[in-house]
Every structure is written in C-alpha cells, then in structure tokens.
Design a protein around this motif. Sequence first.
Motif, PDB file in Angstrom:
ATOM      1  N   VAL A  93       0.836  -1.205   0.000  1.00 60.90           N
ATOM      2  CA  VAL A  93       0.000   0.000   0.000  1.00 60.90           C
ATOM      3  C   VAL A  93       0.872   1.258   0.000  1.00 60.90           C
ATOM      4  CG1 VAL A  93      -1.683   1.326   1.380  1.00 60.90           C
ATOM      5  CG2 VAL A  93      -1.970  -1.153   1.066  1.00 60.90           C
ATOM      6  N   ASP A  94       1.915   1.264   0.807  1.00 59.24           N
ATOM      7  CA  ASP A  94       2.812   2.424   0.866  1.00 59.24           C
ATOM      8  C   ASP A  94       3.509   2.664  -0.467  1.00 59.24           C
ATOM      9  OD1 ASP A  94       2.057   2.732   3.502  1.00 59.24           O
ATOM     10  OD2 ASP A  94       3.951   1.996   4.335  1.00 59.24           O
ATOM     11  N   ILE A  95       3.891   1.600  -1.155  1.00 59.62           N
ATOM     12  CA  ILE A  95       4.516   1.739  -2.479  1.00 59.62           C
ATOM     13  C   ILE A  95       3.532   2.354  -3.462  1.00 59.62           C
ATOM     14  CG2 ILE A  95       5.283   0.404  -4.503  1.00 59.62           C
ATOM     15  CD1 ILE A  95       7.551   0.733  -2.516  1.00 59.62           C
ATOM     16  N   ILE A  96       2.284   1.889  -3.443  1.00 66.73           N
ATOM     17  CA  ILE A  96       1.276   2.442  -4.357  1.00 66.73           C
ATOM     18  C   ILE A  96       1.113   3.938  -4.123  1.00 66.73           C
ATOM     19  CG2 ILE A  96      -1.198   2.435  -4.912  1.00 66.73           C
ATOM     20  CD1 ILE A  96      -1.077  -0.656  -4.346  1.00 66.73           C
ATOM     21  N   CYS A  97       1.018   4.334  -2.861  1.00 70.57           N
ATOM     22  CA  CYS A  97       0.883   5.765  -2.534  1.00 70.57           C
ATOM     23  C   CYS A  97       2.124   6.552  -2.938  1.00 70.57           C
ATOM     24  CB  CYS A  97       0.598   5.938  -1.046  1.00 70.57           C
ATOM     25  SG  CYS A  97      -0.997   5.271  -0.543  1.00 70.57           S
ATOM     26  N   PHE A  98       3.290   5.981  -2.688  1.00 68.78           N
ATOM     27  CA  PHE A  98       4.553   6.634  -3.052  1.00 68.78           C
ATOM     28  C   PHE A  98       4.645   6.855  -4.559  1.00 68.78           C
ATOM     29  CE2 PHE A  98       9.024   6.038  -4.421  1.00 68.78           C
ATOM     30  CZ  PHE A  98       9.578   7.188  -3.869  1.00 68.78           C
ATOM     31  N   CYS A  99       4.225   5.873  -5.328  1.00 71.00           N
ATOM     32  CA  CYS A  99       4.330   5.972  -6.791  1.00 71.00           C
ATOM     33  C   CYS A  99       3.491   7.110  -7.356  1.00 71.00           C
ATOM     34  CB  CYS A  99       3.942   4.646  -7.447  1.00 71.00           C
ATOM     35  SG  CYS A  99       5.225   3.388  -7.288  1.00 71.00           S
ATOM     36  N   ASP A 100       2.413   7.469  -6.660  1.00 71.54           N
ATOM     37  CA  ASP A 100       1.594   8.600  -7.096  1.00 71.54           C
ATOM     38  C   ASP A 100       2.350   9.919  -7.010  1.00 71.54           C
ATOM     39  OD1 ASP A 100      -0.595   7.103  -7.802  1.00 71.54           O
ATOM     40  OD2 ASP A 100      -1.630   7.384  -5.883  1.00 71.54           O
ATOM     41  N   SER A 101       3.443   9.950  -6.252  1.00 76.32           N
ATOM     42  CA  SER A 101       4.198  11.194  -6.074  1.00 76.32           C
ATOM     43  C   SER A 101       5.377  11.333  -7.043  1.00 76.32           C
ATOM     44  CB  SER A 101       4.733  11.274  -4.638  1.00 76.32           C
ATOM     45  OG  SER A 101       5.803  10.357  -4.456  1.00 76.32           O
ATOM     46  N   LEU A 102       5.618  10.324  -7.853  1.00 76.90           N
ATOM     47  CA  LEU A 102       6.763  10.386  -8.777  1.00 76.90           C
ATOM     48  C   LEU A 102       6.545  11.425  -9.861  1.00 76.90           C
ATOM     49  CD1 LEU A 102       7.623   6.602  -9.251  1.00 76.90           C
ATOM     50  CD2 LEU A 102       8.626   8.230  -7.650  1.00 76.90           C
ATOM     51  N   LYS A 103       7.651  11.984 -10.343  1.00 77.96           N
ATOM     52  CA  LYS A 103       7.581  12.951 -11.431  1.00 77.96           C
ATOM     53  C   LYS A 103       6.969  12.261 -12.660  1.00 77.96           C
ATOM     54  CE  LYS A 103      11.705  15.320  -9.836  1.00 77.96           C
ATOM     55  NZ  LYS A 103      13.129  15.559 -10.075  1.00 77.96           N
ATOM     56  N   PRO A 104       5.948  12.870 -13.263  1.00 80.76           N
ATOM     57  CA  PRO A 104       5.289  12.204 -14.397  1.00 80.76           C
ATOM     58  C   PRO A 104       6.124  12.275 -15.684  1.00 80.76           C
ATOM     59  CG  PRO A 104       4.231  14.306 -13.946  1.00 80.76           C
ATOM     60  CD  PRO A 104       5.303  14.124 -12.901  1.00 80.76           C
ATOM     61  N   ASN A 105       6.440  11.123 -16.236  1.00 78.55           N
ATOM     62  CA  ASN A 105       7.063  11.016 -17.555  1.00 78.55           C
ATOM     63  C   ASN A 105       6.935   9.571 -18.017  1.00 78.55           C
ATOM     64  OD1 ASN A 105       9.257   9.507 -16.456  1.00 78.55           O
ATOM     65  ND2 ASN A 105      10.361  11.392 -15.993  1.00 78.55           N
TER      66      ASN A 105
END
Length: 113
Positions: free
Chosen positions: A10-22
Amino acid sequence: MKQRTKKFSVDIICFCDSLKPNKASSVITYQLVKSATSTGANYRAACRARSKREFFSKICIVVEEADESEFWLEVIKDTALSSQTNEFERLLAEANEIIKIVSKAKSSAYGNK
C-alpha cells in the motif's frame, strides 16, 4: 509479517503517485507496484502452503519480488524521479528488512525440506 508486507504494498502504491510524471516513471511505477504487491500476495500464499515444498517455492518468490522492489526503488533514486526523500529512504529500508527476514525463512525452510 502478513500485515507488514501488505502495508509495504500500500505504501509503495501511494509513493508511486508522487513520482515525477514522464514515460519512464510510468514503466517504473508499473514494475514497482507489481513487485511490491506480489511480495505481499506471495507471502500470504506461503503462509497457507500445503507442504514444506510449496512453502519453500512461495517464499523463494517473495525473496525475488522484494529484491525486485528494492531494485526499482534504487532506479528511482538514481534517476531522481522522487522528491520525497524521507519516504523513499523509509521504503528502501523496509524493502531491505523484508528481504533479510524472508531470506532467513527461505534458508531455514531449505534446511528443513
């Protein structure tokens, strides 16, 4: 450990939403979410194993998927796709701890086959 691996997913899923979009982050997010959620799912499967061989097989997958999660987190660091340094470091440490724990379980299970 079931709750811990689920929380990691769950924490990984939430973290991935914060990555720079490209384009690259889309691929990395997909791979990281797959490996992190597989870590938790296969750990649960290992807990429900019907035999020592089945447990060993599933726990080997958990080690592999947790290691892959750690790899993708390192790629995120090396490509500076995240600005959330504290959360990144926490997740990387958690991946490493999960690897150590399940690797020990794998070693113990191998000796008891």
